[in-house]
Write a protein that holds these residues in place. Structure first.
Motif, short mmCIF file in Angstrom:
data_model
loop_
_atom_site.label_atom_id
_atom_site.label_comp_id
_atom_site.label_asym_id
_atom_site.label_seq_id
_atom_site.Cartn_x
_atom_site.Cartn_y
_atom_site.Cartn_z
N THR A 106 79.55 2.20 -18.47
CA THR A 106 78.38 1.53 -17.86
C THR A 106 78.00 2.20 -16.55
OG1 THR A 106 79.15 -0.55 -18.80
CG2 THR A 106 77.47 -0.70 -17.08
N CYS A 107 79.00 2.45 -15.72
CA CYS A 107 78.69 3.04 -14.41
C CYS A 107 78.23 4.49 -14.56
CB CYS A 107 79.89 2.93 -13.47
SG CYS A 107 80.45 1.22 -13.26
N ALA A 108 78.77 5.17 -15.59
CA ALA A 108 78.34 6.56 -15.81
C ALA A 108 76.95 6.58 -16.40
CB ALA A 108 79.33 7.27 -16.73
N ASN A 109 76.67 5.68 -17.33
CA ASN A 109 75.34 5.66 -17.96
C ASN A 109 74.24 5.43 -16.94
OD1 ASN A 109 76.26 6.12 -20.48
ND2 ASN A 109 76.08 4.01 -21.22
N THR A 110 74.53 4.58 -15.96
CA THR A 110 73.51 4.29 -14.95
C THR A 110 73.51 5.35 -13.85
OG1 THR A 110 75.09 2.92 -13.75
CG2 THR A 110 73.63 1.78 -15.29
N ASN A 111 74.54 6.20 -13.83
CA ASN A 111 74.73 7.17 -12.73
C ASN A 111 74.74 6.47 -11.38
OD1 ASN A 111 74.89 9.66 -14.10
ND2 ASN A 111 72.71 9.46 -14.58
N CYS A 112 75.24 5.26 -11.36
CA CYS A 112 75.21 4.45 -10.15
C CYS A 112 75.86 5.18 -8.97
CB CYS A 112 75.92 3.13 -10.43
SG CYS A 112 75.93 2.03 -9.02
N LEU A 113 75.21 5.09 -7.81
CA LEU A 113 75.70 5.83 -6.64
C LEU A 113 76.80 5.09 -5.87
CD1 LEU A 113 72.19 6.93 -5.29
CD2 LEU A 113 73.87 8.38 -6.45
N ARG A 114 77.14 3.89 -6.33
CA ARG A 114 78.15 3.13 -5.58
C ARG A 114 79.57 3.60 -5.92
NH1 ARG A 114 76.79 -3.14 -4.74
NH2 ARG A 114 74.66 -3.22 -5.49
N ARG A 115 80.46 3.33 -4.99
CA ARG A 115 81.88 3.56 -5.20
C ARG A 115 82.53 2.19 -5.44
NH1 ARG A 115 85.84 4.41 -0.17
NH2 ARG A 115 87.81 4.10 -1.27
N LEU A 165 85.19 -0.63 -5.38
CA LEU A 165 86.33 -0.98 -4.53
C LEU A 165 87.26 -1.99 -5.20
CD1 LEU A 165 84.68 -1.42 -1.00
CD2 LEU A 165 85.75 0.61 -1.99
N TRP A 166 86.84 -2.53 -6.36
CA TRP A 166 87.64 -3.59 -6.97
C TRP A 166 88.62 -3.02 -8.00
CZ3 TRP A 166 85.48 -3.20 -11.91
CH2 TRP A 166 84.15 -2.80 -11.98
N PRO A 167 89.82 -3.62 -8.07
CA PRO A 167 90.78 -3.21 -9.10
C PRO A 167 90.58 -4.07 -10.36
CG PRO A 167 91.80 -4.72 -7.58
CD PRO A 167 90.37 -4.60 -7.15
N LEU A 188 78.70 0.82 -1.58
CA LEU A 188 79.96 0.25 -2.06
C LEU A 188 79.71 -0.83 -3.11
CD1 LEU A 188 81.43 -0.08 1.52
CD2 LEU A 188 81.98 1.72 -0.16
N CYS A 189 80.67 -0.96 -4.00
CA CYS A 189 80.59 -1.98 -5.04
C CYS A 189 81.80 -2.91 -4.88
CB CYS A 189 80.60 -1.29 -6.42
SG CYS A 189 80.51 -2.44 -7.78
N ILE A 190 81.57 -4.15 -4.48
CA ILE A 190 82.69 -5.06 -4.23
C ILE A 190 82.95 -6.00 -5.41
CG2 ILE A 190 82.55 -4.99 -1.72
CD1 ILE A 190 81.09 -7.72 -1.87
N ALA A 193 81.98 -6.25 -9.89
CA ALA A 193 81.25 -5.68 -11.03
C ALA A 193 79.90 -6.34 -11.16
CB ALA A 193 82.06 -5.86 -12.30
N CYS A 194 78.89 -5.54 -11.47
CA CYS A 194 77.53 -6.07 -11.55
C CYS A 194 77.27 -6.68 -12.92
CB CYS A 194 76.52 -4.97 -11.24
SG CYS A 194 76.45 -3.70 -12.50
N THR A 195 76.09 -7.22 -13.07
CA THR A 195 75.71 -7.89 -14.31
C THR A 195 75.72 -6.94 -15.51
OG1 THR A 195 73.99 -9.29 -15.25
CG2 THR A 195 73.24 -7.55 -13.80
N HIS A 196 75.52 -5.64 -15.26
CA HIS A 196 75.54 -4.67 -16.37
C HIS A 196 76.94 -4.57 -16.98
CE1 HIS A 196 71.50 -3.37 -15.22
NE2 HIS A 196 71.94 -3.51 -13.98
N VAL A 197 77.96 -4.59 -16.11
CA VAL A 197 79.34 -4.52 -16.60
C VAL A 197 79.72 -5.83 -17.30
CG1 VAL A 197 81.75 -4.48 -15.83
CG2 VAL A 197 80.15 -2.74 -15.02
N VAL A 198 79.31 -6.96 -16.71
CA VAL A 198 79.64 -8.26 -17.32
C VAL A 198 78.97 -8.37 -18.69
CG1 VAL A 198 79.49 -10.77 -17.05
CG2 VAL A 198 79.98 -9.34 -15.06
S1 SF4 Z 1 79.69 -2.08 -11.52
FE1 SF4 Z 1 79.16 -1.41 -9.46
S2 SF4 Z 1 79.36 0.84 -9.56
FE2 SF4 Z 1 79.21 0.11 -11.67
S3 SF4 Z 1 77.02 0.17 -12.21
FE3 SF4 Z 1 77.45 -1.89 -11.45
S4 SF4 Z 1 76.96 -1.79 -9.25
FE4 SF4 Z 1 77.22 0.32 -9.97
#
Ligand code: SF4
Length: 488
Positions: free
Chosen positions: A422-431, A433-435, A462-464, A466-471
């Motif tokens: 998911t994060c690769a597909n979106t090329n999201c620029l955030r890092r 931080l959550w385990p 920063l990503c604290i 997971a966003c709605t795309h991951v859920v």
């Molecule tokens: S989970 Fe965080 S890093 Fe991954 S796509 Fe969503 S906002 Fe970006």
């Protein structure tokens, strides 16, 4: 009446990953209130858009925070989802030195009556009320009776008030009385229909017009053919006047303020002046002085006169850019990519080019950056001060309810794979931080997203949580697991 000049107001909306109109009214009302200077800070957050309800706390410094849900009813979202996501323990929550007041949703305020009357008059000017049926339309659902109560209350208020309509009725898309039966439910020659929704979207643009008979079937969005501008529609020997969603009415900003005022009165809130530290703005000024001038795809130039200019990093030094001067223009620039496609994920590297935004003050700069990358400055500041907390993925998935309640059944391997994908597909620029859990760091494809990835002259994104795309991806995987098990 309390002064809120040292307090923050947070307006919570639903938002959408597909419909930019969903969050637009919430931003509009926030802007209206911000311009009046009644609060020290005004911010928005959303269930389905950025910033989310954990991130928004990093956007405000104020020690007293009022939260107003921009929702129609007191239903599932306002009673369960919002308190859980905002970590609220009651009407007033004390946390980390902050006092957080949770107000009632806008839709249940008695002053919504004023908006309904205003809408009816706007949409059907000069049409005699005594020859008009007013129909207030809601979604209706068997899941929560509160979703219809707000509308029924308004019907009762207008019927008993001095408004003079021939009749006032409630009608629903999914429960009786059905809006599709409007012709049987009403008797007057003129029928004014007002959708009791927060935002215009599929329901007001497409579904309700079809149920009313304005369109044969759901097709192109009626917004494109100006459904609200072709009044009246002649149907079944009557004149129908159809309005946009009530939540788009500019007076909604006043209802938001009314809810704050009513909260103070109901809970006897004492006006106490607690000066905030202005930490977010100070950190931004410090970083700029230290030579950090990039945030994601935005580059910040500090001009000799102390003003600021922003543009796309790829446009640094270009001189044929379109000039903007309003802080709010950042919202519009960030909303769609170069092809006009909605950008629900602001940290996807799809910010369009060709613009320059000139801003007079550090306060304007901070606000504009929050429009480009919601809560990013506040989160970077909190990380630097070692105050930023992240939410392990299992905690996030475990607190889901409703149709997402099974998402935590995915395996660890599935979690790592879908995060990576998911994060690769979106090329999201955030890092990230959550385990995975407090004891389990990320592994596999997800691990790469936990490494610092910003430029040496950049402020980190920063990503604290997971966003709605991951859920959503986790829900899909959980459902596939369930289906595979059922097929065994
Ligand atoms: S989970 Fe965080 S890093 Fe991954 S796509 Fe969503 S906002 Fe970006």
């Amino acid at each position: 009446m309390n002064s809120h000049k040292q307090a923050a107001l947070i307006i919570v909306g639903h938002g959408s990953t597909t419909n930019p109109d969903s969050s637009a009214p919430t931003h509009l009302h926030a802007d209206s209130i911000r311009r009046r200077g009644l609060f020290r800070e005004v911010a928005c957050c959303f269930w389905k858009e950025e910033p989310n309800m954990r991130e928004v706390y990093e956007m405000v410094d104020s020690k007293v925070i009022y939260i107003v849900p921009n929702f129609i009813s007191e239903g599932y979202f306002c009673q369960q989802v919002l308190p859980r996501e905002l970590q609220l323990s009651g009407p007033t929550t004390q946390r980390a030195g902050k006092t957080i007041h949770y107000c009632d949703p806008v839709g249940i305020h008695p002053n919504m009556t004023r908006l309904l009357i205003q809408r009816a008059d706007e949409v059907a000017p000069h049409v005699p009320r005594e020859q008009t049926s007013l129909v207030i339309v809601g979604h209706g659902t068997s899941l929560n009776e509160n979703s219809t109560k707000a509308i029924q209350d308004q019907v009762a208020l207008i019927r008993s008030g001095p408004y003079g309509f021939a009749e006032v009725i409630d009608a629903y898309m999914e429960e009786a009385p059905f809006v599709a039966e409007w012709a049987k439910l009403t008797t007057a020659p003129n029928v004014v229909v007002v959708p009791f929704f927060i935002a215009d979207g599929l329901h007001s643009f497409q579904d309700i017009p079809v149920l009313l008979g304005m369109r044969e079937e759901v097709g192109a969005a009626l917004s494109e053919v100006g459904v609200f501008h072709h009044n009246p529609h002649q149907l079944q020997g009557r004149s129908i006047y159809y309005s946009g969603a009530i939540g788009t009415e500019p007076l909604m900003a006043d209802v938001i303020l009314d809810q704050v005022h009513d909260f103070d009165a109901k809970h006897a809130v004492q006006d106490k002046i607690e000066m905030p530290n202005d930490e977010v703005k100070s950190s931004l000024a410090y970083w700029l002085n230290s030579g950090l001038d990039e945030l994601g795809e935005v580059v910040i130039t500090t001009n000799d006169d102390g003003s600021y200019s922003l543009c796309h990093v790829a446009d640094r030094g270009a001189d044929n850019l379109q000039i903007h001067r309003e802080t709010n223009d950042a919202l519009l620039i960030a909303r769609n990519d170069a092809s006009g496609t909605f950008r629900p994920l602001h940290t996807a590297p799809t910010l369009k080019r060709g613009w320059r935004l000139d801003l007079a003050s550090l306060e304007d700069l901070r606000l504009a950056l929050d429009f480009f990358y919601p809560a990013a400055i506040g989160m970077a500041r909190a990380l630097e001060q070692e105050k930023l907390t992240s939410v392990p993925l299992r905690d996030l998935l475990g607190r889901q309810t409703g149709m997402y309640r099974f998402v935590n059944t995915i395996t660890d391997d599935q979690a790592h794979a879908l995060i990576g994908k998911t994060c690769a597909n979106t090329n999201c620029l955030r890092r990230i931080l959550w385990p995975l859990t407090p004891a389990q760091p990320m592994a596999g494809a997800a691990e790469a997203k936990t490494r610092p990835n910003h430029a040496t002259n950049g402020i980190p994104l920063l990503c604290i949580e997971a966003c709605t795309h991951v859920v959503s991806a986790a829900r899909k995987a959980a459902r596939e697991n369930h289906e595979a098990k059922s097929a065994e």
